[in-house]
Scaffold this active site. Structure first.
Site, PDB file in Angstrom:
ATOM      1  N   GLY A  11       0.819  -1.212   0.000  1.00  0.00           N
ATOM      2  CA  GLY A  11       0.000   0.000   0.000  1.00  0.00           C
ATOM      3  C   GLY A  11       0.847   1.253   0.000  1.00  0.00           C
ATOM      4  N   ARG A  14       0.076   5.704  -1.859  1.00  0.00           N
ATOM      5  CA  ARG A  14      -0.551   6.946  -1.407  1.00  0.00           C
ATOM      6  C   ARG A  14      -0.633   6.956   0.119  1.00  0.00           C
ATOM      7  NH1 ARG A  14      -6.911   5.936  -3.129  1.00  0.00           N
ATOM      8  NH2 ARG A  14      -7.201   3.992  -1.949  1.00  0.00           N
ATOM      9  N   THR A  35       2.641  -2.672  -6.961  1.00  0.00           N
ATOM     10  CA  THR A  35       1.314  -2.244  -7.390  1.00  0.00           C
ATOM     11  C   THR A  35       0.323  -3.364  -7.097  1.00  0.00           C
ATOM     12  OG1 THR A  35       1.573  -3.179  -9.603  1.00  0.00           O
ATOM     13  CG2 THR A  35       2.326  -0.897  -9.264  1.00  0.00           C
ATOM     14  N   ASN A  65       1.307  -2.238   5.450  1.00  0.00           N
ATOM     15  CA  ASN A  65       0.560  -0.975   5.533  1.00  0.00           C
ATOM     16  C   ASN A  65      -0.806  -1.040   4.858  1.00  0.00           C
ATOM     17  OD1 ASN A  65       0.220   2.116   5.614  1.00  0.00           O
ATOM     18  ND2 ASN A  65       0.234   1.673   3.412  1.00  0.00           N
ATOM     19  N   SER A 117      -4.407   0.639  13.927  1.00  0.00           N
ATOM     20  CA  SER A 117      -5.286   1.799  14.043  1.00  0.00           C
ATOM     21  C   SER A 117      -5.673   1.969  15.503  1.00  0.00           C
ATOM     22  CB  SER A 117      -6.548   1.585  13.203  1.00  0.00           C
ATOM     23  OG  SER A 117      -7.544   2.545  13.521  1.00  0.00           O
ATOM     24  N   TYR A 130     -13.705  -3.423  10.624  1.00  0.00           N
ATOM     25  CA  TYR A 130     -12.369  -2.821  10.568  1.00  0.00           C
ATOM     26  C   TYR A 130     -11.645  -2.976  11.901  1.00  0.00           C
ATOM     27  CZ  TYR A 130      -8.821   0.857   9.998  1.00  0.00           C
ATOM     28  OH  TYR A 130      -7.638   1.561   9.935  1.00  0.00           O
TER      29      TYR A 130
END
Length: 224
Positions: A11, A14, A35, A65, A117, A130
């Site tokens: 990842g 971005r 990619t 990531n 997170s 999530y």
């Protein structure tokens, strides 16, 4: 200057991943950011195929990531959607790590950082899938740290709070972001560069004794 350790970042196109890649590149590490066409984390066969190439077997540093977050009320989550989130956020890091751990173990040196997170331990409506996946990722971090610390493989998680990324602005309206900022003691979102610097330290030779930890970088949000 000679190249430093070889780094795989998922990842990395971005957001936080891109900033992490830039941080390593500035320090002259050899950085690979596949990619989705070359490494599709939602497909086991793609993961397997990626690591059949000899040049993809000798990473010293792994940054898991890549992740997906689709806010949705618990009662509305389809089984297929749950499976995709668990697949990308938890199962894929597990499988990618399995492909690289032998090289690290052989060299008696390795660094793995999983991007978790703050919602791995906090709760918010619409984040059940999530949060579950990220809590599992933190548990994997601790288990790997215990199992491989004697091989000088240090494994940690970084749990960002709200970071100013495209995904954050996609999942939160402008008014919601303003409300979020007002609830953060530092009164702002983090920048992806701030998170990248933490990840870099944990992945570098400067980190010699931190392992099995979840480093929370949320501007004080979780303690306010």
């Amino acid at each position: 200057m000679t190249k430093q350790h070889k780094v795989l970042i998922t990842g990395g196109a971005r957001g936080i991943g891109k900033s992490i890649a830039q941080e390593f590149s500035r320090e002259n590490y050899e950085v690979i950011t596949p990619t989705r066409e070359s490494l599709d984390l939602s497909r086991n066969e793609s993961i397997e195929n990626f690591f059949t190439h000899s040049k993809h077997k000798d990473f010293d540093v792994l940054i898991n990531n890549a992740g997906i977050n689709v806010p949705q009320k618990f009662s509305e989550i389809e089984e297929s959607e749950l499976k995709e989130i668990i697949k990308v956020n938890l199962e894929a890091p597990f499988l990618v790590t399995k492909h690289l751990i032998n090289h690290m173990q052989k060299n008696k040196w390795g660094r793995i950082v999983n991007i978790s997170s703050a919602y791995s331990f906090l709760a918010r409506e619409g984040r059940s899938a999530y949060s579950s996946s990220k809590a599992g990722l933190d548990a994997l971090t601790r288990s790997l740290a215990v199992e491989y610390s004697n091989d000088n493989i240090l494994v940690n998680s970084v749990a960002p709070g709200f970071v100013d990324t495209e995904l954050t602005r996609k999942n939160n309206s402008k008014s919601e972001i303003e409300k979020i900022c007002s609830s953060i003691p530092m009164r702002r979102l983090a920048s992806s560069d701030e998170i990248a610097k933490i990840v870099f330290f944990l992945s570098s030779e400067e980190n010699t004794y931190i392992t099995g930890q979840t480093i929370v970088a949320d501007g004080g949000f979780s303690i306010a």
